[in-house]
Design a protein around this motif. Structure first.
Motif, PDB file in Angstrom:
ATOM      1  N   GLY A  89      57.682 -33.653  61.260  1.00  0.00           N
ATOM      2  CA  GLY A  89      58.488 -32.431  61.337  1.00  0.00           C
ATOM      3  C   GLY A  89      58.376 -31.634  60.059  1.00  0.00           C
TER       4      GLY A  89
ATOM      5  N   PRO B  64      65.363 -39.195  59.085  1.00  0.00           N
ATOM      6  CA  PRO B  64      64.792 -38.013  59.741  1.00  0.00           C
ATOM      7  C   PRO B  64      65.323 -37.829  61.166  1.00  0.00           C
ATOM      8  CG  PRO B  64      63.240 -39.823  59.869  1.00  0.00           C
ATOM      9  CD  PRO B  64      64.416 -40.325  59.073  1.00  0.00           C
TER      10      PRO B  64
ATOM     11  N   GLY C  75      67.265 -31.501  57.761  1.00  0.00           N
ATOM     12  CA  GLY C  75      68.360 -30.543  57.903  1.00  0.00           C
ATOM     13  C   GLY C  75      69.613 -31.154  57.307  1.00  0.00           C
TER      14      GLY C  75
ATOM     15  N   HIS D 202      58.488 -27.653  67.998  1.00  0.00           N
ATOM     16  CA  HIS D 202      59.561 -28.386  67.314  1.00  0.00           C
ATOM     17  C   HIS D 202      60.743 -28.516  68.275  1.00  0.00           C
ATOM     18  CE1 HIS D 202      62.634 -29.371  64.383  1.00  0.00           C
ATOM     19  NE2 HIS D 202      61.683 -29.565  63.487  1.00  0.00           N
TER      20      HIS D 202
END
Ligand code: URA
Length: 285
Positions: free
Chosen positions: A134, A147, A138, A248
């Motif tokens: 990725g 992750p 975030g 994504h």
């Protein structure tokens, strides 16, 4: 959609249709009215008889020439171009742990370390055949140090489950290990600084297939300006490793249409075929 029960029914309809896409079994309860409306407006697809299943995608759509083009012989690619020898599963586990502990956890090489709570190294089977890459952590990932644990992560889990696999059977990492503030795209110098960690991870794991998630990841891996819409679904190669670019999960959530989900499923099916893995029968419908 003012009656609350209409909203619940719409959510259930959307979830059931998603189930056909990714083999899901949970309702996306946080779906917004806009997302529901978007999915509701897309045309329904008729159920395809079982004897036609192999020629149909997840949504019962006939497989179109583009998908056939994917199954034509692939260009010969360079063999893996690593100088080190492949490691045993246990050696891989130790090498990854050492890289994380000794280099990544304390990294202060770029400005992203200033605001991070945790580095997010990556996780999964050190001996995985499939590695998902990725963009960057975030908010939830930064808090947990893992992750894809937020909403996009939930969808990634469902994509993996739809492939008939468990999250623990694949490896998941990002191009940068620290959260870019406000979830902005990582800057080129941040990516360049972090690249050696990702490259080392790939070299240790040596997956048979890399699946990049979204434009920044594929753009970085191929070092080219790329339109993800045009590039997804087309096999690429990274140092001799087969690489499949797809959308994504966060993009899929924002564009929760049958077209997007069918595209992603077609990409994931290609990965399964490449690895000689069975395509889950629910997904063939
Ligand atoms: N998005 C990413 O690209 N990576 C994560 O780990 C989470 C969300």
């Amino acid at each position: 959609m003012s009656d609350p029960s209409d909203k619940i029914k719409a959510r259930a309809r959307v979830a059931l249709r998603a189930e056909r896409a990714f083999g899901l079994d949970a309702l996306p309860v946080q779906m917004t009215d806009v997302e529901i409306a978007e999915v509701e407006q897309t045309p329904r697809v008729a159920t395809v008889p079982a004897n036609q299943a192999a020629a149909s995608d997840l949504f019962g759509k006939p497989i179109v020439p583009k998908a056939q083009a994917h199954s034509t012989p692939l260009p010969v690619v360079a063999k893996e171009s690593f100088t080190s020898s492949p490691l045993s599963a246990e050696e891989k586990r130790c090498a990854l742990a050492e890289l994380d502990e000794k280099q990544v956890k304390g990294c202060v090489k770029c400005r992203l370390h200033e605001k991070r709570t945790n580095t997010v190294f990556g996780e999964g089977d050190p001996d995985a055949k499939i590695m998902f890459i990725g963009e960057g952590p975030g908010e939830n990932e930064d808090i947990q140090g893992r992750p894809f644990v937020g909403r996009a992560g939930e969808l990634l889990n469902k994509m993996i489950a739809g492939m008939g696999l468990k999250r623990e059977q694949v490896y998941i990492a990002n191009i940068v290990k620290c959260r870019p503030p406000n979830n902005r795209e990582p800057a080129p110098d941040e990516v360049a600084t972090c690249t050696p960690y990702l490259e080392k991870q790939i070299e240790i794991i040596r997956p048979a297939v890399i699946v990049t998630l979204g434009r920044p990841a594929i753009q970085h891996m191929l070092q080219q300006k790329i339109s993800i819409t045009r590039m997804r679904g087309q096999w690429q190669s990274w140092r001799g490793i087969r690489l499949m670019p797809t959308f994504h999960p966060a993009y899929i959530l924002r564009n929760y249409t049958e077209e997007t989900r069918a595209a992603v499923w077609s990409d994931l099916q290609q990965v399964l075929k490449e690895l000689g893995l069975p395509i889950p029968s629910r997904a063939k419908r």
